[in-house]
Write an enzyme that holds these catalytic residues in place. Sequence first.
Site, PDB file in Angstrom:
ATOM      1  N   GLU A  53      54.666  41.534  22.310  1.00 52.88           N
ATOM      2  CA  GLU A  53      55.327  41.670  21.003  1.00 52.88           C
ATOM      3  C   GLU A  53      55.959  43.055  20.859  1.00 52.88           C
ATOM      4  OE1 GLU A  53      51.716  40.248  18.993  1.00 52.88           O
ATOM      5  OE2 GLU A  53      53.020  38.849  17.921  1.00 52.88           O
TER       6      GLU A  53
ATOM      7  N   GLU B 219      47.208  34.673  22.629  1.00 50.43           N
ATOM      8  CA  GLU B 219      46.364  34.758  21.433  1.00 50.43           C
ATOM      9  C   GLU B 219      45.637  33.449  21.154  1.00 50.43           C
ATOM     10  OE1 GLU B 219      49.368  36.018  21.719  1.00 50.43           O
ATOM     11  OE2 GLU B 219      49.542  37.936  20.661  1.00 50.43           O
TER      12      GLU B 219
HETATM   13  N1  3HC Z   1      41.306  44.462  24.176  1.00 48.67           N
HETATM   14  C1  3HC Z   1      40.201  45.148  24.543  1.00 48.67           C
HETATM   15  N2  3HC Z   1      39.675  45.115  25.778  1.00 48.67           N
HETATM   16  C2  3HC Z   1      40.312  44.377  26.695  1.00 48.67           C
HETATM   17  C3  3HC Z   1      41.473  43.639  26.388  1.00 48.67           C
HETATM   18  C4  3HC Z   1      41.980  43.713  25.063  1.00 48.67           C
HETATM   19  N3  3HC Z   1      43.093  43.073  24.691  1.00 48.67           N
HETATM   20  N4  3HC Z   1      41.870  42.975  27.497  1.00 48.67           N
HETATM   21  C5  3HC Z   1      41.002  43.296  28.469  1.00 48.67           C
HETATM   22  N5  3HC Z   1      40.058  44.131  27.982  1.00 48.67           N
HETATM   23  C6  3HC Z   1      38.950  44.750  28.728  1.00 48.67           C
HETATM   24  C7  3HC Z   1      37.982  43.716  29.291  1.00 48.67           C
HETATM   25  O1  3HC Z   1      37.012  43.397  28.345  1.00 48.67           O
HETATM   26  C8  3HC Z   1      37.424  44.456  30.487  1.00 48.67           C
HETATM   27  O2  3HC Z   1      36.456  45.358  29.989  1.00 48.67           O
HETATM   28  P1  3HC Z   1      35.175  45.747  30.863  1.00 48.67           P
HETATM   29  O3  3HC Z   1      35.710  46.325  32.130  1.00 48.67           O
HETATM   30  O4  3HC Z   1      34.442  46.687  29.986  1.00 48.67           O
HETATM   31  O5  3HC Z   1      34.449  44.434  31.079  1.00 48.67           O
HETATM   32  C9  3HC Z   1      38.609  45.268  30.986  1.00 48.67           C
HETATM   33  O6  3HC Z   1      39.511  45.357  29.886  1.00 48.67           O
HETATM   34  C10 3HC Z   1      39.334  44.652  32.164  1.00 48.67           C
HETATM   35  O7  3HC Z   1      39.638  43.299  31.862  1.00 48.67           O
HETATM   36  P2  3HC Z   1      39.465  42.136  32.944  1.00 48.67           P
HETATM   37  O8  3HC Z   1      38.140  42.261  33.601  1.00 48.67           O
HETATM   38  O9  3HC Z   1      39.782  40.868  32.247  1.00 48.67           O
HETATM   39  O10 3HC Z   1      40.575  42.529  34.007  1.00 48.67           O
HETATM   40  P3  3HC Z   1      41.625  41.624  34.768  1.00 48.67           P
HETATM   41  O11 3HC Z   1      42.446  42.545  35.549  1.00 48.67           O
HETATM   42  O12 3HC Z   1      40.936  40.490  35.419  1.00 48.67           O
HETATM   43  O13 3HC Z   1      42.561  40.975  33.625  1.00 48.67           O
HETATM   44  C11 3HC Z   1      43.965  40.940  31.689  1.00 48.67           C
HETATM   45  C12 3HC Z   1      43.375  41.786  32.838  1.00 48.67           C
HETATM   46  C13 3HC Z   1      44.918  39.874  32.269  1.00 48.67           C
HETATM   47  C14 3HC Z   1      44.738  41.880  30.790  1.00 48.67           C
HETATM   48  C15 3HC Z   1      42.826  40.222  30.933  1.00 48.67           C
HETATM   49  O14 3HC Z   1      41.852  41.180  30.586  1.00 48.67           O
HETATM   50  C16 3HC Z   1      43.241  39.535  29.663  1.00 48.67           C
HETATM   51  O15 3HC Z   1      43.711  38.422  29.705  1.00 48.67           O
HETATM   52  N6  3HC Z   1      43.041  40.212  28.497  1.00 48.67           N
HETATM   53  C17 3HC Z   1      43.256  39.632  27.215  1.00 48.67           C
HETATM   54  C18 3HC Z   1      44.722  39.660  26.867  1.00 48.67           C
HETATM   55  C19 3HC Z   1      44.923  39.076  25.479  1.00 48.67           C
HETATM   56  O16 3HC Z   1      44.343  38.086  25.105  1.00 48.67           O
HETATM   57  N7  3HC Z   1      45.792  39.719  24.722  1.00 48.67           N
HETATM   58  C20 3HC Z   1      46.078  39.281  23.400  1.00 48.67           C
HETATM   59  C21 3HC Z   1      45.178  39.985  22.452  1.00 48.67           C
HETATM   60  S1  3HC Z   1      45.334  39.382  20.814  1.00 48.67           S
HETATM   61  C22 3HC Z   1      46.706  40.097  20.206  1.00 48.67           C
HETATM   62  O17 3HC Z   1      47.399  40.779  20.908  1.00 48.67           O
HETATM   63  C23 3HC Z   1      46.965  39.867  18.756  1.00 48.67           C
HETATM   64  C24 3HC Z   1      48.331  40.255  18.368  1.00 48.67           C
HETATM   65  O18 3HC Z   1      49.205  39.171  18.486  1.00 48.67           O
HETATM   66  C25 3HC Z   1      48.387  40.731  16.921  1.00 48.67           C
END
Ligand code: 3HC
Length: 697
Positions: free
Chosen positions: A105, A125
């Site tokens: 975004e 999301e």
């Molecule tokens: N917020 C906080 N922490 C996050 C995070 C996030 N969005 N995404 C990942 N992390 C943290 C994980 O909890 C993990 O923490 P840890 O090492 O303490 O366990 C660390 O970052 C690494 O994450 P992964 O182990 O998952 O690492 P990968 O490399 O396998 O994957 C990734 C990376 C593809 C970015 C995956 O973490 C992921 O899919 N994250 C979520 C992304 C997501 O859902 N984003 C949307 C959020 S909601 C939003 O944006 C609302 C908005 O529209 C208003």
Amino acid sequence: MSEVVSYNREGNIGVITVNYPPVNALGQAVRSGLLAALEQGQKDAEAKVLLLVCEGRTFIAGADIREFGKPMQEPTLPTLVNTFENSDKPLVAAIHGTALGGGLETALSCHYRVAVSSAKVGLPEVKLGLLPGAGGTQRLPRLTGAQKALEMITTGEFVGARDALALGILDAVEEGSDIRAVGLAYAQKVADEGKPVRRVRDITDKIEADKGSDVFDQFREELKKRARGLFSPFKCVDAVEAAFNLPFDEGMKRERELFMECMDSPQRAGLIHSFFGEREVSKIKGLPKDTPVRDVKSVGIIGAGTMGGGIAMNFVNVGIPATIVEVKQEALDKGLAIIRRNYENSAKKGKLTQEQVEQRMALITPSLTYDDFRDVDLVIEAVFENMAIKKEIFAKLDEVCKPGAILASNTSTLDIDEIASATKRPEDVVGMHFFSPANVMKLLENVRGSKTSDEVKATVMAVAKKIKKVGVMVGNCYGFVGNRMLHKRGTEAMALVDEGATPQQVDKVLTDLGFPMGQFAMSDLAGIDVGYRIREERRNAGQDVPASWMDKLAEQGRLGQKTQAGVYKYEEGSRKPVPDPEVEQLIEAFRKEQGITPREITDQEILERCMYVMINEGAKILEEGIADRPLDIDIVWIYGYGFPAYRGGPMFWADQEGLDTILAAVKKYQDTVGGEQWKPAALLEKLVSEGKTFGDL
Ligand code: 3HC
């Protein structure tokens, strides 16, 4: 300015850099830092174009999920993206890794987007029970049109850079790994060519083209099947539709309202618990982070049946060669033919090329002798559940395998310590319990024996990750975590039918709760003979296992889907369970034989007896240290048994139900139904008396 965002200038390009490991999530410090950096860039007279780029492994991966559920702190994400879009200097986003959620975004609020070819973008999301709440539902369709935006937003799937370019989400894709250099080169081009500020909000051709289209209603219909029981996918459609019906600013307001509805929903809480739970389970209590991990470069598998074959596929899929040993050539040929058929099917669906099919098959060595296990790093035994046979196998492995090889059993119930006692190296013996179909189900329940070494524990958890499973480490007891709880539910479900419920009534309560299938449909899938054999073995061992109408099914050869008749009947080639009057008669006859007068059973009683018995058992599992934390149980159930992730797993769900309510019901059933399964767990009593929840542990 905050430390996590910095501003500097390179020539006439003002560079805003985010550096907030691990994934540059948009926490409060990043949001305020970005606004401050933007302001500095705007004021910097030498800067003609501004560039947003991230340090580390990825572009911004989204909002900071850890802030959800807490009071929102200024500046909010919508404020941030709107301020970015309103910049009067052209803004370029340079993307590497994954630009997700609020990250994408933010990129969409920039005026140009360039990415390296390995980058991916997405709005995931929905997987957290949310919808994109910072303009994603309004800006994405302006670039892609309704259909693609709906697909991306309601599935949360990522799109690769090249596809994103074709869809109009990106403006350029470059080869190369130095994202800063790629971004600077692109920004320089924008400056040199005097490209103007270009705001996505003002792009309207795709909006006009899809206005009034029936795609939204079509999507809602499709979601009724694909997203049964879920809340946020439907809100996603409402939000995207607003982009077509409302002016931009009003659409943004509508998106915000819908986002807040999702934020307040219990499904959001459950899904975020699952998200962090999935990551947390890899951290094992008492196991130092720097525990050495053995290199697993080859595996041996005993048994080419459905389980053994599925397990082998997991390894060859990631390039690890597998040697499969069977007793008879015929069984070996049959097993390999099934593996080939599975791969050919994937090829037909376009998921693999024929060349990949051959490459994978070439990684499998079929064999009739354990001697071929001499050099492998890990052996997984996947023969049927019989202790004597397993011990014989492990004694042989002990003789053949090299020192340091890990000897694992795929047993789903049996005692790992007893299996290990057949070897002179119990420290190298461990359980690796895969779930059927083993090449599909994501759970790997790793079982530690009392002598399993830390190194072996750490290695099997690393192996889980390597083969793309969610590994959960559990202790050794009958059925471990998953099946121990499942057996309690199964016994209760059978008893409910004894007392007057129908199998389909029991199953419906469970599917209404969100399980993909009920207890009895699942028994038909697994095979009625499986449970029958377990009950018989326990009876033979002198345990008090009451007679059941399900024994009669097995004795009549109604073994489930594989015989097209079990608890339900199945049409030729169909997996759809159909209630069978013959089974109704069989149940009635059984009740008569047992002197049971059937009574009306309410859905509430079914829910309580099937679910609370599991929660009570889960509490005992925690008390005994078989599971280290409630979230381990939650993840086992979500990934191994299809517990709805939006309810966060059984223990998380129990906290929502109220532990006092559950304890009161457990006590009631202790009096009315009886049996050790209804003896209240001491932990449950303790938590209730202290006013605490599983989440407090
Ligand atoms: N917020 C906080 N922490 C996050 C995070 C996030 N969005 N995404 C990942 N992390 C943290 C994980 O909890 C993990 O923490 P840890 O090492 O303490 O366990 C660390 O970052 C690494 O994450 P992964 O182990 O998952 O690492 P990968 O490399 O396998 O994957 C990734 C990376 C593809 C970015 C995956 O973490 C992921 O899919 N994250 C979520 C992304 C997501 O859902 N984003 C949307 C959020 S909601 C939003 O944006 C609302 C908005 O529209 C208003």
